[in-house]
Design a protein around this motif. Structure first.
Motif, PDB file in Angstrom:
ATOM      1  N   CYS A  45       0.849  -1.186   0.000  1.00  0.00           N
ATOM      2  CA  CYS A  45       0.000   0.000   0.000  1.00  0.00           C
ATOM      3  C   CYS A  45       0.891   1.246   0.000  1.00  0.00           C
ATOM      4  N   HIS A  46       0.424   2.329  -0.625  1.00  0.00           N
ATOM      5  CA  HIS A  46       1.221   3.559  -0.623  1.00  0.00           C
ATOM      6  C   HIS A  46       1.472   4.048   0.805  1.00  0.00           C
ATOM      7  N   GLY A 189      -4.187   1.931  -6.932  1.00  0.00           N
ATOM      8  CA  GLY A 189      -4.513   0.829  -6.058  1.00  0.00           C
ATOM      9  C   GLY A 189      -5.851   0.987  -5.370  1.00  0.00           C
ATOM     10  N   TYR A 331       8.509  -0.227  -4.433  1.00  0.00           N
ATOM     11  CA  TYR A 331       8.298   1.075  -3.803  1.00  0.00           C
ATOM     12  C   TYR A 331       8.562   2.203  -4.795  1.00  0.00           C
ATOM     13  N   VAL A 334       5.704   2.363  -7.248  1.00  0.00           N
ATOM     14  CA  VAL A 334       4.468   2.921  -6.680  1.00  0.00           C
ATOM     15  C   VAL A 334       4.543   4.442  -6.663  1.00  0.00           C
ATOM     16  N   SER A 337       3.834   5.888  -9.865  1.00  0.00           N
ATOM     17  CA  SER A 337       2.524   5.478 -10.393  1.00  0.00           C
ATOM     18  C   SER A 337       2.665   4.455 -11.514  1.00  0.00           C
ATOM     19  N   VAL A 339       2.258   1.010 -11.602  1.00  0.00           N
ATOM     20  CA  VAL A 339       1.759  -0.297 -11.175  1.00  0.00           C
ATOM     21  C   VAL A 339       0.291  -0.395 -11.565  1.00  0.00           C
ATOM     22  N   ARG A 342      -1.934  -3.077  -8.042  1.00  0.00           N
ATOM     23  CA  ARG A 342      -1.454  -3.306  -6.690  1.00  0.00           C
ATOM     24  C   ARG A 342      -0.352  -4.359  -6.717  1.00  0.00           C
TER      25      ARG A 342
END
Length: 350
Positions: A45-46, A189, A331, A334, A337, A339, A342
């Protein structure tokens, strides 16, 4: 693993902004009402990145992130009644709360007056740090453990424990459904799960994203319309259109511009958590009796409701499964941006 084993393999950030590395962390013995979960998958998760970089304040290190956890019950305490060995289970963003305040008693544990106990980057009631899902096992009280229904793969279910409930809760609270026009700001996500869930609830769904590059994906996943927010004409064309706008982005927005898209008596709900303060012109609220609100995950009962809803409608996250040695790369992607939509860690590779 048995109750005599107190350390498990994990990936941890040794310090703020440091690359995550393989290590071991302690797990408490299985208590009266605990379940030992063999973690199979953990979503990225971010918010993991925000916390591992001290973006939301000073963290507790070493830090094992991860609050999108899916796995199998490996052992149960003698007093456990809700689960048995072999059950498919999940763990979300918190693993305990005070259990006594008005919000806990109403099933709104996410708003516990004590703040509750985070799955990671928190101290439990014994003052010991909690460690999250980037590991092979975790011990959790049965009352804070969720049942993952058959019909959803554990890998696709893991992100539901944060991304899924973070969108389900405001959609349910603000009564998204037939006859309602809902806009999802950001298609990542969180946003892609918002589209899936809002569509399944029967709402007319619009995606508002910076560019048109994800338009095909959004329409495929249930969006009825898609607009680029980089085009000023978007805000002119959609003025006063939506009953509910949910922002999933973790960067500051021009809230006055987005409030212009909301109908009279409608709401703009923020589930993204920017590290910086944001400004809003109150005239954009006053004119139209609009609501600017926030929403944070969901309680245990609502999270179970969300999982059951997703299973009923065949909804899982769109994932990219990775090995643990790619966490640092993930990481970086993510943050960029990059991805769709998820990253999920195969914890067998830890």
């Amino acid at each position: 693993m048995t109750t005599n084993v107190t350390t498990v393999p994990a990936y941890a950030a040794p310090a703020a902004n440091a690359p995550l590395e393989r290590t071991t962390v302690p797990r408490r013995p299985v208590g009266e009402h605990d379940v030992l979960i063999e973690i199979k998958y953990a979503g990225i998760c971010h918010s993991d990145i925000h916390q591992a970089t001290n973006g939301w304040g000073e963290g507790i290190f070493p830090m094992v992130p991860g609050h999108e956890i899916a796995g199998i019950v490996a052992e149960v305490g003698p007093g456990v009644t809700k689960f048995q060995v072999g059950d498919r289970v999940g763990v979300g963003c918190f693993v305990d709360s005070c259990r006594e305040c008005e919000y806990c008693l109403r099933g709104l544990e996410q708003y516990c007056v004590t703040g509750g106990t985070g799955t990671y980057n928190a101290l439990d009631k014994n003052g010991e740090p909690t460690y999250g899902g980037y590991s092979t096992h975790i011990v959790v009280d049965e009352n804070y453990t969720l049942r993952i229904p058959e019909g959803i793969g554990l890998d696709e279910a893991a992100p539901l424990l944060c991304a899924g409930i973070t969108l389900y809760s405001p959609l349910a609270h603000w009564q998204a459904g037939p006859g309602k026009k809902v806009a999802i700001v950001g298609f990542g996500g969180l946003g892609h799960m918002g589209v899936k869930i809002a569509h399944a609830l029967g709402a007319e769904v619009t995606v508002l994203s910076q560019s048109l590059k994800k338009q095909e994906d959004a329409l495929k996943l249930g969006a009825d319309h898609y607009y680029a927010t980089s085009d000023p004409e978007t805000f002119t064309a959609l003025r006063g259109t939506f009953d509910l706008v949910i922002s999933t982005v973790s960067a500051p927005l021009d809230f006055s511009a987005y409030l212009s898209l909301v109908k009279t008596d409608g709401a703009l709900v923020n589930v993204g958590a920017p590290e910086e303060p944001v400004k809003v012109n109150l005239f954009s609220l006053i004119g139209g009796r609009k609501t600017l609100a926030g929403s944070m995950i969901g309680g245990i009962a609502e999270t179970q409701e969300m999982l059951d809803f997703c299973a009923e409608h065949g909804l899982g996250a769109e994932i990219e499964l990775i090995s643990a040695d790619r966490i640092n790369e993930a990481y970086e992607r993510v943050v960029a941006s990059d991805v769709r939509y998820r990253f999920v860690i195969d914890t067998a590779t830890i």
